[in-house]
Motif scaffolding. Structure first.
Motif, PDB file in Angstrom:
ATOM      1  N   THR A 194       0.832  -1.208   0.000  1.00 34.60           N
ATOM      2  CA  THR A 194       0.000   0.000   0.000  1.00 34.60           C
ATOM      3  C   THR A 194       0.869   1.262   0.000  1.00 34.60           C
ATOM      4  O   THR A 194       0.503   2.263  -0.604  1.00 34.60           O
ATOM      5  CB  THR A 194      -0.995   0.019   1.180  1.00 34.60           C
ATOM      6  OG1 THR A 194      -0.312  -0.372   2.343  1.00 34.60           O
ATOM      7  CG2 THR A 194      -2.176  -0.873   0.958  1.00 34.60           C
ATOM      8  N   ALA A 195       2.048   1.206   0.624  1.00 39.83           N
ATOM      9  CA  ALA A 195       2.952   2.373   0.598  1.00 39.83           C
ATOM     10  C   ALA A 195       3.363   2.647  -0.844  1.00 39.83           C
ATOM     11  O   ALA A 195       3.353   3.795  -1.300  1.00 39.83           O
ATOM     12  CB  ALA A 195       4.175   2.115   1.467  1.00 39.83           C
ATOM     13  N   GLN A 196       3.705   1.579  -1.581  1.00 36.29           N
ATOM     14  CA  GLN A 196       4.111   1.788  -2.984  1.00 36.29           C
ATOM     15  C   GLN A 196       2.934   2.308  -3.819  1.00 36.29           C
ATOM     16  O   GLN A 196       3.102   3.189  -4.667  1.00 36.29           O
ATOM     17  CB  GLN A 196       4.640   0.483  -3.588  1.00 36.29           C
ATOM     18  CG  GLN A 196       4.991   0.689  -5.048  1.00 36.29           C
ATOM     19  CD  GLN A 196       5.857  -0.417  -5.623  1.00 36.29           C
ATOM     20  OE1 GLN A 196       6.523  -1.147  -4.897  1.00 36.29           O
ATOM     21  NE2 GLN A 196       5.831  -0.552  -6.941  1.00 36.29           N
ATOM     22  N   MET A 197       1.707   1.773  -3.543  1.00 36.61           N
ATOM     23  CA  MET A 197       0.541   2.225  -4.305  1.00 36.61           C
ATOM     24  C   MET A 197       0.265   3.699  -4.028  1.00 36.61           C
ATOM     25  O   MET A 197      -0.132   4.450  -4.923  1.00 36.61           O
ATOM     26  CB  MET A 197      -0.687   1.367  -3.971  1.00 36.61           C
ATOM     27  CG  MET A 197      -0.635   0.000  -4.614  1.00 36.61           C
ATOM     28  SD  MET A 197      -1.766  -1.180  -3.856  1.00 36.61           S
ATOM     29  CE  MET A 197      -3.257  -0.792  -4.673  1.00 36.61           C
ATOM     30  N   ALA A 198       0.492   4.140  -2.776  1.00 40.14           N
ATOM     31  CA  ALA A 198       0.249   5.543  -2.430  1.00 40.14           C
ATOM     32  C   ALA A 198       1.254   6.446  -3.124  1.00 40.14           C
ATOM     33  O   ALA A 198       0.934   7.549  -3.562  1.00 40.14           O
ATOM     34  CB  ALA A 198       0.329   5.722  -0.916  1.00 40.14           C
ATOM     35  N   MET A 216      -9.269  -3.443  -1.791  1.00 40.90           N
ATOM     36  CA  MET A 216      -8.958  -4.772  -1.231  1.00 40.90           C
ATOM     37  C   MET A 216      -7.631  -4.725  -0.480  1.00 40.90           C
ATOM     38  O   MET A 216      -7.503  -5.253   0.632  1.00 40.90           O
ATOM     39  CB  MET A 216      -8.861  -5.813  -2.358  1.00 40.90           C
ATOM     40  CG  MET A 216     -10.169  -6.120  -3.044  1.00 40.90           C
ATOM     41  SD  MET A 216      -9.896  -7.210  -4.480  1.00 40.90           S
ATOM     42  CE  MET A 216     -11.597  -7.546  -4.966  1.00 40.90           C
ATOM     43  N   ALA A 217      -6.628  -4.097  -1.098  1.00 41.33           N
ATOM     44  CA  ALA A 217      -5.296  -4.040  -0.472  1.00 41.33           C
ATOM     45  C   ALA A 217      -5.355  -3.246   0.833  1.00 41.33           C
ATOM     46  O   ALA A 217      -4.781  -3.651   1.848  1.00 41.33           O
ATOM     47  CB  ALA A 217      -4.291  -3.430  -1.447  1.00 41.33           C
ATOM     48  N   ARG A 218      -6.091  -2.122   0.818  1.00 43.28           N
ATOM     49  CA  ARG A 218      -6.193  -1.313   2.053  1.00 43.28           C
ATOM     50  C   ARG A 218      -6.892  -2.121   3.160  1.00 43.28           C
ATOM     51  O   ARG A 218      -6.468  -2.116   4.310  1.00 43.28           O
ATOM     52  CB  ARG A 218      -6.970  -0.017   1.780  1.00 43.28           C
ATOM     53  CG  ARG A 218      -6.139   1.062   1.080  1.00 43.28           C
ATOM     54  CD  ARG A 218      -6.852   2.405   1.108  1.00 43.28           C
ATOM     55  NE  ARG A 218      -8.147   2.391   0.439  1.00 43.28           N
ATOM     56  CZ  ARG A 218      -8.311   2.564  -0.883  1.00 43.28           C
ATOM     57  NH1 ARG A 218      -7.272   2.800  -1.669  1.00 43.28           N
ATOM     58  NH2 ARG A 218      -9.526   2.535  -1.418  1.00 43.28           N
ATOM     59  N   ASN A 219      -7.963  -2.828   2.785  1.00 42.90           N
ATOM     60  CA  ASN A 219      -8.656  -3.645   3.795  1.00 42.90           C
ATOM     61  C   ASN A 219      -7.743  -4.729   4.349  1.00 42.90           C
ATOM     62  O   ASN A 219      -7.808  -5.062   5.535  1.00 42.90           O
ATOM     63  CB  ASN A 219      -9.900  -4.318   3.187  1.00 42.90           C
ATOM     64  CG  ASN A 219     -11.066  -3.361   3.094  1.00 42.90           C
ATOM     65  OD1 ASN A 219     -11.093  -2.349   3.803  1.00 42.90           O
ATOM     66  ND2 ASN A 219     -12.019  -3.654   2.239  1.00 42.90           N
TER      67      ASN A 219
END
Ligand SMILES: C[S@@+](CC[C@H](N)C(=O)[O-])C[C@H]1O[C@@H](n2cnc3c(N)ncnc32)[C@H](O)[C@@H]1O
Length: 273
Positions: free
Chosen positions: A227-231, A251-254
């Motif tokens: 999620t850090a990379q997605m942000a 989904m990843a955040r959950n």
């Protein structure tokens, strides 16, 4: 239920071509690939290739081993074992589009002669008794209500003494799972066992349990990194979004919350038939 599970994962019958296009867009030629080039696409489970290799180490494999991968997805765990040990791996998966894509992707990396993929249900395996020397299943049973049948089928197709390696997402002690998650958009196709229930399911199916390994903390870091990379870059380090669709970031955040709050746990079981 089987139809809803298969359509959750993919209705995209041209999945291999979609993946090939994605790879071309990142500068890769699908005719000159190695398994490492596919890593961002195809290890469809928490902790990726590392988790597959951990199971492989426990499965006593060699170049003569006949291995079954139950719920083989896009085929990466099967290819990883075939490449590492020189063994033959049969994958079986409910989702026809995944079996087709797994076959094409294995040809891309020159492993088509050592891995094969068959559409089928884990609770009714299309194989004779005692066909395989070892079997594994990675992140599959969370979609299967009849886990007793699934594990009895695994036991049936294994030769006596064969190792069965299971790595799954389990119900944790921290409360109900927050949806959507990569295996389900809502609870209607989600059936998580607790760690205690898993032990009794495996032993009731006739397996001797040799080892249990909880990797929940490492799974938490895996999702935090993702999620850090997605942000930062608005892209995911894995391309599961190709078949899970636009819900994937949610989904990843959950999953970060699910694993941090111990609503889920990831646990591996090494058993012998
Ligand atoms: C999260 S993916 C994991 C795929 C693969 N094991 C991996 O780790 O890359 C879950 C897979 O389980 C398959 N599956 C779900 N229910 C199944 C069943 N009853 N029988 C066989 N496969 C099933 C799905 O089609 C999907 O490919």
């Amino acid at each position: 239920m089987a139809t809803s599970v298969a359509s959750h994962y993919s209705e995209n019958l041209g999945l291999a071509e979609t993946i090939a296009e994605k790879l071309r867009s990142t500068g890769k030629d699908p005719n000159k690939l190695t398994t490492a080039d596919l890593v961002a696409v195809d290890e469809f489970h928490i902790r990726g290739r590392k988790a597959t290799l951990e199971l492989g180490e426990k499965m006593k494999l060699n170049a003569h081993s006949q291995v079954l991968d139950i719920g083989s997805g896009l085929g990466s765990p099967a290819r990883t074992l075939a490449e590492t040990y020189g063994c033959r791996v049969n994958g079986v998966d409910l989702t026809q589009a995944f079996c087709d894509a797994a076959t094409a992707m294995s040809d891309w990396v020159g492993l088509g002669n050592r891995v094969s993929f068959t559409q089928g249900d884990a609770t009714n395996l299309p194989f004779e008794n005692q066909t395989f020397d070892a079997a594994m299943t990675i992140h599959v049973a969370m979609n299967i209500a009849a886990k007793d049948k699934m594990y009895m089928e695994a036991r049936r197709v294994l030769r006596p003494g064969g190792v069965f390696a299971v790595y799954d997402v389990l119900q944790g002690e921290g409360g109900e799972v927050l949806y959507p998650v990569p295996w389900a958009r809502d609870p209607s196709i989600s059936y998580l066992a607790t760690p205690d229930k898993m032990k009794s399911l495996l032993t009731s199916a006739g397996f001797k349990l040799l080892e249990v390994q909880d990797s929940t903390e490492e799974s938490q870091s895996f999702f935090e990194r993702m999620t850090a990379q997605m942000a930062k870059t608005s892209t995911s380090p894995v391309i599961w979004q190709l078949f899970l669709g636009d819900d994937f970031p949610a989904m990843a955040r959950n999953q970060v919350r699910n694993v941090t709050e111990r609503r889920i746990r990831t646990v591996s079981y090494i058993c012998v038939a």
